[in-house]
Design a protein around this motif. Structure first.
Motif, PDB file in Angstrom:
ATOM      1  N   PHE A  38      16.851  27.207 -38.057  1.00  0.00           N
ATOM      2  CA  PHE A  38      15.658  28.490 -37.484  1.00  0.00           C
ATOM      3  C   PHE A  38      16.319  30.403 -37.378  1.00  0.00           C
ATOM      4  O   PHE A  38      16.988  30.438 -37.767  1.00  0.00           O
ATOM      5  N   GLU A  39      15.195  30.593 -36.975  1.00  0.00           N
ATOM      6  CA  GLU A  39      15.075  32.394 -37.350  1.00  0.00           C
ATOM      7  C   GLU A  39      15.826  32.976 -36.047  1.00  0.00           C
ATOM      8  O   GLU A  39      15.115  32.793 -34.264  1.00  0.00           O
ATOM      9  N   ILE A  40      16.583  34.620 -35.798  1.00  0.00           N
ATOM     10  CA  ILE A  40      16.392  35.221 -34.917  1.00  0.00           C
ATOM     11  C   ILE A  40      16.138  36.057 -35.290  1.00  0.00           C
ATOM     12  O   ILE A  40      17.008  36.713 -35.978  1.00  0.00           O
ATOM     13  N   PRO A  41      14.940  36.506 -34.957  1.00  0.00           N
ATOM     14  CA  PRO A  41      14.096  37.788 -35.017  1.00  0.00           C
ATOM     15  C   PRO A  41      14.778  39.188 -34.881  1.00  0.00           C
ATOM     16  O   PRO A  41      15.640  40.050 -35.670  1.00  0.00           O
ATOM     17  N   LYS A  42      15.646  38.966 -33.133  1.00  0.00           N
ATOM     18  CA  LYS A  42      16.296  40.161 -32.468  1.00  0.00           C
ATOM     19  C   LYS A  42      17.096  39.416 -31.069  1.00  0.00           C
ATOM     20  O   LYS A  42      15.990  38.717 -30.439  1.00  0.00           O
ATOM     21  N   LEU A  43      18.522  39.863 -31.185  1.00  0.00           N
ATOM     22  CA  LEU A  43      19.239  40.155 -30.070  1.00  0.00           C
ATOM     23  C   LEU A  43      19.988  40.921 -30.107  1.00  0.00           C
ATOM     24  O   LEU A  43      20.344  40.932 -30.474  1.00  0.00           O
ATOM     25  N   GLU A  44      20.419  41.151 -28.925  1.00  0.00           N
ATOM     26  CA  GLU A  44      21.374  42.114 -28.628  1.00  0.00           C
ATOM     27  C   GLU A  44      22.006  41.404 -27.469  1.00  0.00           C
ATOM     28  O   GLU A  44      21.336  40.269 -26.835  1.00  0.00           O
ATOM     29  N   VAL A  45      23.201  41.057 -27.398  1.00  0.00           N
ATOM     30  CA  VAL A  45      24.659  40.937 -26.881  1.00  0.00           C
ATOM     31  C   VAL A  45      24.915  42.204 -25.880  1.00  0.00           C
ATOM     32  O   VAL A  45      25.599  42.402 -26.610  1.00  0.00           O
ATOM     33  N   ALA A  46      24.749  42.430 -24.887  1.00  0.00           N
ATOM     34  CA  ALA A  46      25.170  43.412 -23.544  1.00  0.00           C
ATOM     35  C   ALA A  46      26.190  43.457 -22.949  1.00  0.00           C
ATOM     36  O   ALA A  46      26.566  42.117 -23.359  1.00  0.00           O
ATOM     37  N   GLN A  47      27.922  44.259 -22.866  1.00  0.00           N
ATOM     38  CA  GLN A  47      28.547  43.920 -22.344  1.00  0.00           C
ATOM     39  C   GLN A  47      27.950  43.326 -20.431  1.00  0.00           C
ATOM     40  O   GLN A  47      27.241  43.509 -20.318  1.00  0.00           O
ATOM     41  N   ARG A  48      28.751  42.083 -20.142  1.00  0.00           N
ATOM     42  CA  ARG A  48      28.670  41.468 -18.771  1.00  0.00           C
ATOM     43  C   ARG A  48      28.222  39.998 -19.317  1.00  0.00           C
ATOM     44  O   ARG A  48      27.599  39.307 -18.651  1.00  0.00           O
ATOM     45  N   ASP A  49      26.845  39.988 -20.091  1.00  0.00           N
ATOM     46  CA  ASP A  49      26.493  39.196 -21.080  1.00  0.00           C
ATOM     47  C   ASP A  49      26.947  37.906 -21.076  1.00  0.00           C
ATOM     48  O   ASP A  49      28.131  37.608 -20.900  1.00  0.00           O
ATOM     49  N   ARG A  50      26.400  37.078 -19.594  1.00  0.00           N
ATOM     50  CA  ARG A  50      27.244  35.142 -19.575  1.00  0.00           C
ATOM     51  C   ARG A  50      25.236  34.222 -20.545  1.00  0.00           C
ATOM     52  O   ARG A  50      24.624  33.570 -19.775  1.00  0.00           O
ATOM     53  N   ILE A  51      25.378  34.079 -22.050  1.00  0.00           N
ATOM     54  CA  ILE A  51      24.337  33.316 -22.684  1.00  0.00           C
ATOM     55  C   ILE A  51      25.075  32.080 -22.761  1.00  0.00           C
ATOM     56  O   ILE A  51      26.232  31.923 -22.774  1.00  0.00           O
ATOM     57  N   VAL A  52      23.737  31.418 -22.868  1.00  0.00           N
ATOM     58  CA  VAL A  52      24.208  29.957 -22.277  1.00  0.00           C
ATOM     59  C   VAL A  52      23.218  29.559 -23.370  1.00  0.00           C
ATOM     60  O   VAL A  52      21.975  30.051 -23.281  1.00  0.00           O
ATOM     61  N   LEU A  53      23.403  28.664 -24.432  1.00  0.00           N
ATOM     62  CA  LEU A  53      22.720  28.629 -26.231  1.00  0.00           C
ATOM     63  C   LEU A  53      22.202  26.817 -25.268  1.00  0.00           C
ATOM     64  O   LEU A  53      23.142  25.735 -25.572  1.00  0.00           O
ATOM     65  N   LEU A  54      20.688  26.872 -25.279  1.00  0.00           N
ATOM     66  CA  LEU A  54      20.211  25.352 -25.622  1.00  0.00           C
ATOM     67  C   LEU A  54      19.657  24.836 -26.487  1.00  0.00           C
ATOM     68  O   LEU A  54      18.526  25.395 -26.829  1.00  0.00           O
ATOM     69  N   GLY A  55      19.524  24.049 -26.629  1.00  0.00           N
ATOM     70  CA  GLY A  55      18.413  22.705 -28.086  1.00  0.00           C
ATOM     71  C   GLY A  55      18.946  21.435 -27.432  1.00  0.00           C
ATOM     72  O   GLY A  55      20.235  21.174 -27.348  1.00  0.00           O
ATOM     73  N   ARG A  56      18.109  20.255 -28.257  1.00  0.00           N
ATOM     74  CA  ARG A  56      18.238  19.368 -29.039  1.00  0.00           C
ATOM     75  C   ARG A  56      19.317  19.220 -29.662  1.00  0.00           C
ATOM     76  O   ARG A  56      19.953  19.925 -29.965  1.00  0.00           O
ATOM     77  N   ASN A  57      20.148  17.771 -29.655  1.00  0.00           N
ATOM     78  CA  ASN A  57      21.390  17.610 -30.927  1.00  0.00           C
ATOM     79  C   ASN A  57      20.433  17.649 -32.062  1.00  0.00           C
ATOM     80  O   ASN A  57      19.626  17.213 -32.553  1.00  0.00           O
ATOM     81  N   GLY A  58      21.712  18.495 -32.553  1.00  0.00           N
ATOM     82  CA  GLY A  58      20.891  18.800 -34.342  1.00  0.00           C
ATOM     83  C   GLY A  58      20.332  19.940 -34.189  1.00  0.00           C
ATOM     84  O   GLY A  58      20.043  20.535 -35.732  1.00  0.00           O
ATOM     85  N   ALA A  59      19.907  20.835 -33.441  1.00  0.00           N
ATOM     86  CA  ALA A  59      19.472  21.745 -33.029  1.00  0.00           C
ATOM     87  C   ALA A  59      19.997  23.481 -33.967  1.00  0.00           C
ATOM     88  O   ALA A  59      19.050  24.333 -34.572  1.00  0.00           O
ATOM     89  N   GLY A  60      20.828  23.123 -33.988  1.00  0.00           N
ATOM     90  CA  GLY A  60      21.569  24.137 -34.518  1.00  0.00           C
ATOM     91  C   GLY A  60      22.110  25.228 -33.307  1.00  0.00           C
ATOM     92  O   GLY A  60      23.454  26.497 -33.889  1.00  0.00           O
ATOM     93  N   LYS A  61      22.798  24.507 -32.010  1.00  0.00           N
ATOM     94  CA  LYS A  61      24.042  25.132 -31.370  1.00  0.00           C
ATOM     95  C   LYS A  61      25.350  26.184 -32.251  1.00  0.00           C
ATOM     96  O   LYS A  61      25.199  26.938 -31.836  1.00  0.00           O
ATOM     97  N   SER A  62      25.987  24.624 -32.430  1.00  0.00           N
ATOM     98  CA  SER A  62      26.742  25.063 -32.504  1.00  0.00           C
ATOM     99  C   SER A  62      26.636  25.681 -34.166  1.00  0.00           C
ATOM    100  O   SER A  62      27.783  26.490 -34.021  1.00  0.00           O
TER     101      SER A  62
END
Length: 509
Positions: free
Chosen positions: A312-336
């Protein structure tokens, strides 16, 4: 169907694992078994199955009752067998030729793809290996089913499949389920036993209601103990005063009253019940902080499979201080794969194309298997050599994390999965990061540990990106939620959007 009855069942190791259990597990009962790591859940399941004997007490089973126990590990003898054959081998030899259709029926119940059925067990994912063990138990048509940590290694899709199966196909027979997954326990059980070394407590309710009742029980016990201790102190003071007056005045009556008060104080003291404390050790985190507002920025980043294929593609993503981001997706989607890509970018001196990382980032990283731990080293050697805190401090930290002196000096490879998880989280804390990158950090961590980890993530206020299938954990810690859908990564307001798409209800609060 039959039932299993426990009468004063006790198991002693160096100390009691549990004692004086009195319980009946009958038709349609689904008992959730809850305890910390190493607190006796697997031991009790083996006793229920007749594979071990309790130290004291007795376990009575209905005549002719067939009990199937699904243990945590795949037997070595199964690894090189095709899945279909591994399930078939659970049948008695004289039944295999004429009853193999039962194997296909069971594999159909677990929605097993046809191409997996001839694949060696060794080549299956951890989740399919777990389901294979459950299928082996179910194909024998047991009268009772015992499941030891059945959700280990299951992705959300398989976890929900197992929940549906328990509610439908397996719903009529007695079941005992040992698990650390709070939502799974809530969905699949009708009763709950909190296994404790002193006084185990059971309730005729699923996990969440039972947990509320347990907290009230423990609070009432602590309050009663405090009142009794005050009364014991008062009685002894009065007894002492009466005894002194009796001796000085020569009054046998006062001496008798003093003895009566002393006996009452002793009886109260003997009636005090110990308030339960978890023995599995604490989990703590740290945050050294940073002044940077944006700790990581991704632009036009492609996440790929190990063979180079695009996920998959990530066009743009910023991780700001104190963000607690949870990554979700089906098995094999590419989370790990995304976690590994970020780890590489944050660890490499020259970074990664399309990923900018603040120079102030200090990374704390764990993967699913805690593979960052050196298997040949002991926990003590690992902590000493990595953090150089000195012998006494290292010993104390490991003891606080639940490691006995004996465990501190065993090779890490010989530790249980739960112990490895706690060691990895201790190392994470000692590195004092300001950015946590965690892939399934609750794997093999018991419920008290998961709750501690949640509290620490919240209180440390550290920036984090997390992958987890634990719905309660996700709901508690997340401030932002990213879902991988096909070849795109999109942000959603809450994880319920993803859970509903997977056919799950939102976790109850």
């Amino acid at each position: 169907m039959g039932s299993i009855s426990l009468r004063n069942v006790t198991v002693l190791a160096q100390t009691p694992l549990f004692q004086d259990l009195n319980l009946v597990i009958g038709e349609r009962d689904r008992l959730g078994l809850v305890a910390g790591n190493g607190a006796g859940k697997s031991t009790l399941l083996k006793c229920l199955a007749g594979l071990s004997e309790p130290t004291h007490g007795e376990i009575l089973r209905s005549r002719g009752m067939r009990i199937a126990l699904v243990e945590q590990d795949v037997p070595e003898a199964l690894f090189d067998l095709p899945l279909h054959e591994a399930v078939s081998r659970a049948l008695p030899p004289f039944e295999r030729d004429g009853q193999e259709w039962r194997v296909d029926v069971v594999l159909d119940e677990f929605e097993t793809p046809l191409d997996l059925r001839e694949r060696p067990v060794r080549a299956l994912s951890g989740g399919w290996q777990r389901l294979a063990l459950i299928a082996r138990a179910w194909v024998t048509e047991p009268d009772a089913l015992l499941l030891d940590e059945p959700t280990n290694h299951l992705d959300l899709e398989k976890l929900l499949l197992l929940e549906r199966w328990i509610a439908s196909a397996a719903g009529s027979i007695p079941m005992v389920i040992a698990s650390h997954d709070r939502d799974f326990l809530q969905a699949c059980t009708t009763k709950t036993l909190f296994l404790r070394p002193e006084n185990s407590v059971s309730f005729a309710h699923p996990y969440r209601r039972a947990r509320d009742l347990l907290d009230a029980h423990d609070a009432a016990l602590a309050d009663r103990n405090e009142k009794d201790r005050r009364e014991i102190k008062r009685l002894r003071q009065n007894a002492g005063e009466l005894r002194n007056v009796g001796i000085n005045s020569g009054s046998d009556l006062l001496l008798t009253k003093a003895k009566q008060l002393k006996n009452r104080a002793q009886a109260l003291e003997e009636g005090l019940q110990a308030v339960h404390k978890e023995r599995s050790g604490e989990i703590r985190l740290a945050n050294r902080g940073t002044h940077a507002k944006v700790l990581a920025a991704l632009e036009n980043v492609a996440v790929r499979k190990p063979d180079g294929g695009r996920l998959f593609e990530i066009p743009k993503l910023e991780v700001a201080q104190r963000d607690r981001i949870v990554l979700l997706g089906r098995n094999g989607a590419g989370k790990s794969q995304l976690i590994r890509l970020l780890h590489k970018a944050m660890s490499a001196a020259d970074g990664q194309t399309g990923i900018k990382v603040s120079p102030s980032v200090v990374l704390g990283y764990t993967d699913q298997d805690m593979s960052q731990l050196p298997n040949k080293a002991t926990p003590l050697d690992f902590i000493l050599s990595t953090f150089r805190l000195g012998d006494q401090k290292s010993l104390s930290l490991l003891a606080g994390a639940g490691f006995s002196i004996e465990k501190q000096q065993q090779p890490i490879a010989k530790l249980s999965a739960g112990q490895k998880a706690r060691l990895g989280l201790l190392a994470l804390r000692l590195s004092e990061p300001n950015f946590y990158l965690m892939d399934e950090p609750t794997n093999h961590v018991d419920i008290p540990g998961r709750e501690q980890l949640e509290a620490e993530i919240l209180s440390s206020d550290a920036t984090s990106i997390v992958v987890s299938h634990d719905r309660s954990f996700v709901k508690t810690i997340g401030t932002r939620f990213l879902v991988i859908e096909g070849t795109k990564l999109k942000e959603v307001d809450s994880p319920e959007v993803f859970y509903k798409a997977m056919g799950a209800d939102a976790p109850p609060r």
